[in-house]
Scaffold this motif. Sequence first.
Motif, mmCIF file in Angstrom:
data_model
loop_
_atom_site.group_PDB
_atom_site.id
_atom_site.type_symbol
_atom_site.label_atom_id
_atom_site.label_comp_id
_atom_site.label_asym_id
_atom_site.label_seq_id
_atom_site.Cartn_x
_atom_site.Cartn_y
_atom_site.Cartn_z
ATOM 1 N N ARG A 134 -18.783 -2.040 3.361
ATOM 2 C CA ARG A 134 -18.366 -3.411 4.259
ATOM 3 C C ARG A 134 -16.959 -3.629 3.934
ATOM 4 N N ILE A 135 -16.273 -3.299 2.503
ATOM 5 C CA ILE A 135 -14.961 -3.269 2.584
ATOM 6 C C ILE A 135 -14.190 -2.157 2.853
ATOM 7 N N THR A 136 -14.637 -1.085 2.869
ATOM 8 C CA THR A 136 -13.945 0.235 3.417
ATOM 9 C C THR A 136 -13.322 0.252 4.868
ATOM 10 N N PHE A 179 0.729 -0.976 -0.056
ATOM 11 C CA PHE A 179 -0.093 0.026 0.090
ATOM 12 C C PHE A 179 0.973 1.205 0.274
ATOM 13 N N LYS A 180 2.018 1.219 0.770
ATOM 14 C CA LYS A 180 2.819 2.668 0.624
ATOM 15 C C LYS A 180 3.443 2.846 -0.613
ATOM 16 N N ARG A 231 -7.699 0.553 7.351
ATOM 17 C CA ARG A 231 -6.931 0.145 8.351
ATOM 18 C C ARG A 231 -5.483 0.023 7.745
ATOM 19 N N GLU A 232 -5.346 -0.239 6.463
ATOM 20 C CA GLU A 232 -4.047 -0.230 5.909
ATOM 21 C C GLU A 232 -3.606 0.640 4.833
ATOM 22 N N HIS A 233 -4.640 1.203 4.271
ATOM 23 C CA HIS A 233 -4.239 2.357 3.331
ATOM 24 C C HIS A 233 -4.732 3.717 3.830
ATOM 25 N N GLN A 234 -4.062 4.762 3.470
ATOM 26 C CA GLN A 234 -4.512 6.116 3.880
ATOM 27 C C GLN A 234 -5.800 6.580 3.485
#
Length: 324
Positions: free
Chosen positions: A146-148, A131-132, A153-156
């Motif tokens: 539902r996915i967001t 993700f970085k 948690r992992e992507h800005q």
Amino acid sequence: MAFKYIPLKYRNWFNDKLRTMTQQAVAAQTLPAKSNEELEKMLLYVRNRMYMEMPELISISEEMQELANTFLQRNQLEGQVNLSLSKNDLMFHYSLLHVGNILPAFESYLAVGHQGFTIIEAVVQQSFGGFKHTGNVLDFASGYGRITRFLIREHQPEKVWVSDIKEKAVNFQKKYFGVNGFPSAYQPEVMDVSERFDLIFVGSLFSHLPQSTFSAWLLKLKSLLTERGILAFSVHDISLFGEPGRPTEEHFIFHPSSEDVTFREVEDHIDKSNEYGVTYCSEFFVNNLCRQLFGDIFIRRSPRLFGGLQDVYFISKTSYKLAF
């Protein structure tokens, strides 16, 4: 009843309301409600009134919170997950309808959302190195998050974008998840978007589109990718249609009906069944269509990758070695 998922601390109050309104509805009838049609009208009235009384967020009970914590531990996820859950979230309603009990329905809802995220995570890791190193990610036809809730948690959050035909759903996610968003449209040419995305994930939209907008939305979403971008979308394979052992010879089938029709009391349910129904299509259809639309393009299919039912296709200009 449709509201048995109401948390315990509200349930007695709601049951009292339900009982009173049911008595009022029956008393208002000039004749006894003997026919199924009359009974359905009465229950729909009660459901509508009850729905109007509900707060925007479904209250998360201690049992639901404990279940979520166990789910995170089982999937080796540290910390917490944002459990903001809208009363309009039809994916949760739909899960409850089929499971029949709030806790397993909630777990199923979380599981499908997390599974969608793991697909995104795998694509990002295998294609961009994590993700970085990834720019904007778009969850298209995102519903109420539902996915967001897992993706942020992992992507800005400022690099997470959502879009849905339901503007309330987009606004809900912007408010509670802190992401960017824009409303979709029934006709793709109406949607004007300046942003470009390294990854667009479309979970369970193409499984509902008629053939005319199926092609148009592929073109539109492909145009929103960066040069290295990937479009991932799920479909119902044609093998799911019809009787087992008697495969159809057709390559594309559309039925003007969907789960939204079941929940008419939800204010932003989709009632345009000719534009949003249930779709089945073959691998031949998808591959042939993508070749016609995009020419020389890389296409990969992963059977039943999303929700244990829907195939996921990945298309891009660049060849990525995706493994699932």
